[in-house]
Design an enzyme around this catalytic site. Structure first.
Site, short mmCIF file in Angstrom:
data_model
loop_
_atom_site.label_atom_id
_atom_site.label_comp_id
_atom_site.label_asym_id
_atom_site.label_seq_id
_atom_site.Cartn_x
_atom_site.Cartn_y
_atom_site.Cartn_z
N ASP A 59 0.82 -1.21 0.00
CA ASP A 59 0.00 0.00 0.00
C ASP A 59 0.86 1.26 0.00
OD1 ASP A 59 0.96 -0.52 2.55
OD2 ASP A 59 -0.96 -0.30 3.57
N ASP A 63 7.25 3.73 3.14
CA ASP A 63 7.55 4.74 4.16
C ASP A 63 9.05 4.67 4.47
OD1 ASP A 63 7.42 6.55 6.24
OD2 ASP A 63 6.19 5.33 7.54
N ARG A 93 -10.13 0.53 6.89
CA ARG A 93 -9.70 -0.09 5.63
C ARG A 93 -10.80 -0.07 4.57
NH1 ARG A 93 -4.87 -2.85 6.88
NH2 ARG A 93 -4.79 -3.84 8.91
P1 IMP Z 1 7.85 0.93 6.03
O1 IMP Z 1 8.34 -0.44 6.36
O2 IMP Z 1 8.25 1.95 7.03
O3 IMP Z 1 8.14 1.35 4.61
O4 IMP Z 1 6.30 0.89 6.23
C1 IMP Z 1 5.45 0.37 5.32
C2 IMP Z 1 4.21 -0.13 6.04
O5 IMP Z 1 3.82 0.76 7.08
C3 IMP Z 1 3.06 -0.18 5.08
O6 IMP Z 1 2.91 -1.49 4.62
C4 IMP Z 1 1.87 0.26 5.89
O7 IMP Z 1 1.19 -0.86 6.36
C5 IMP Z 1 2.43 1.00 7.08
N1 IMP Z 1 2.22 2.46 7.00
C6 IMP Z 1 3.15 3.41 6.77
N2 IMP Z 1 2.60 4.63 6.74
C7 IMP Z 1 1.27 4.44 6.93
C8 IMP Z 1 0.16 5.34 6.97
O8 IMP Z 1 0.26 6.57 6.83
N3 IMP Z 1 -1.06 4.77 7.22
C9 IMP Z 1 -1.22 3.43 7.38
N4 IMP Z 1 -0.21 2.56 7.33
C10 IMP Z 1 1.03 3.06 7.11
MG MG Z 2 1.16 -2.76 5.34
#
Ligand code: IMP
Ligand code: MG
Length: 191
Positions: free
Chosen positions: A103, A106, A168
């Site tokens: 989705d 980050d 969701r």
């Molecule tokens: P990363 O590992 O930090 O890149 O995070 C990715 C995961 O964090 C995604 O798969 C999302 O499930 C969750 N995530 C990051 N930012 C958000 C947000 O703003 N809303 C909801 N879920 C988020």
């Molecule tokens: Mg996720």
């Protein structure tokens, strides 16, 4: 358990999302996707994946799909970087041309972990596809090959994205206004 009380400010609407998903599908199909194997990261990407798969069909592709559930555990305002598999793939990925779907990108820890795992399992190629890409400093050197929208570092919900497993079902994507999510935007567990 108390439900979050925040209100959702719409950011990307249904029509806008549908147009972007179609665009991504045409790009993916146009860059070779004969034996495309979609690996969707649960739970956040299930709505996007379902729409993307049907858009890929319209674009002439015949994708397969499998799912992997990954958790990332947070400590304070920063995600600790501990990422783990909750539910693994059911099908072998050896020799597959994988489109890894999530989705939102980050810190990059989730996708970086998933990509390494797929390559270790023998995937021929792993390309990354996310609906949203946050303009933040990544903890991992990773960018998406395909993405829908860039967004700022706000906490987003809807269209599969959750806070505390809620929101969701919203057909649009919005900013959760209200109390900041526990542990910060990138630190809920599992997601
Ligand atoms: P990363 O590992 O930090 O890149 O995070 C990715 C995961 O964090 C995604 O798969 C999302 O499930 C969750 N995530 C990051 N930012 C958000 C947000 O703003 N809303 C909801 N879920 C988020
Ligand atoms: Mg996720």
């Amino acid at each position: 358990m108390t439900a979050p009380t925040g209100r959702v400010r719409p950011l990307f609407g249904e029509t806008e999302i549908a147009a972007r998903v179609d665009r991504i599908a045409r790009d993916v199909a146009g860059r070779g996707g004969d034996d495309l194997f979609m690996v969707a990261i649960l739970k956040g990407s299930f709505v996007f994946t379902a729409d993307l798969m049907r858009a890929l069909h319209r674009a002439g592709a015949r994708p397969r799909v499998d799912f992997m559930q990954i958790s990332s555990y947070g400590a304070g305002m920063e995600s600790s970087g501990r990422v783990g598999v909750i539910r693994d793939l059911a099908d072998p990925v050896e020799g597959r041309d994988v489109l890894l779907v999530d989705d939102i990108l980050d810190s990059g820890r989730t996708l970086s972990f998933a990509r390494d795992r797929l390559l270790q399992a023998g995937a021929r190629r792993v390309r990354l596809c996310v609906l949203l890409s946050k303009r933040v400093r990544r903890a991992r050197r990773i960018e998406a090959d395909f993405f829908g929208f860039r967004c700022s570092d706000e906490f987003l919900v809807g269209y599969g994205l959750d806070h505390a497993n809620l929101y969701r079902e919203l057909p649009f994507i919005g900013v959760l206004d209200g109390p900041p999510p526990e542990g910060g935007g990138s630190a809920s567990a599992p997601r």
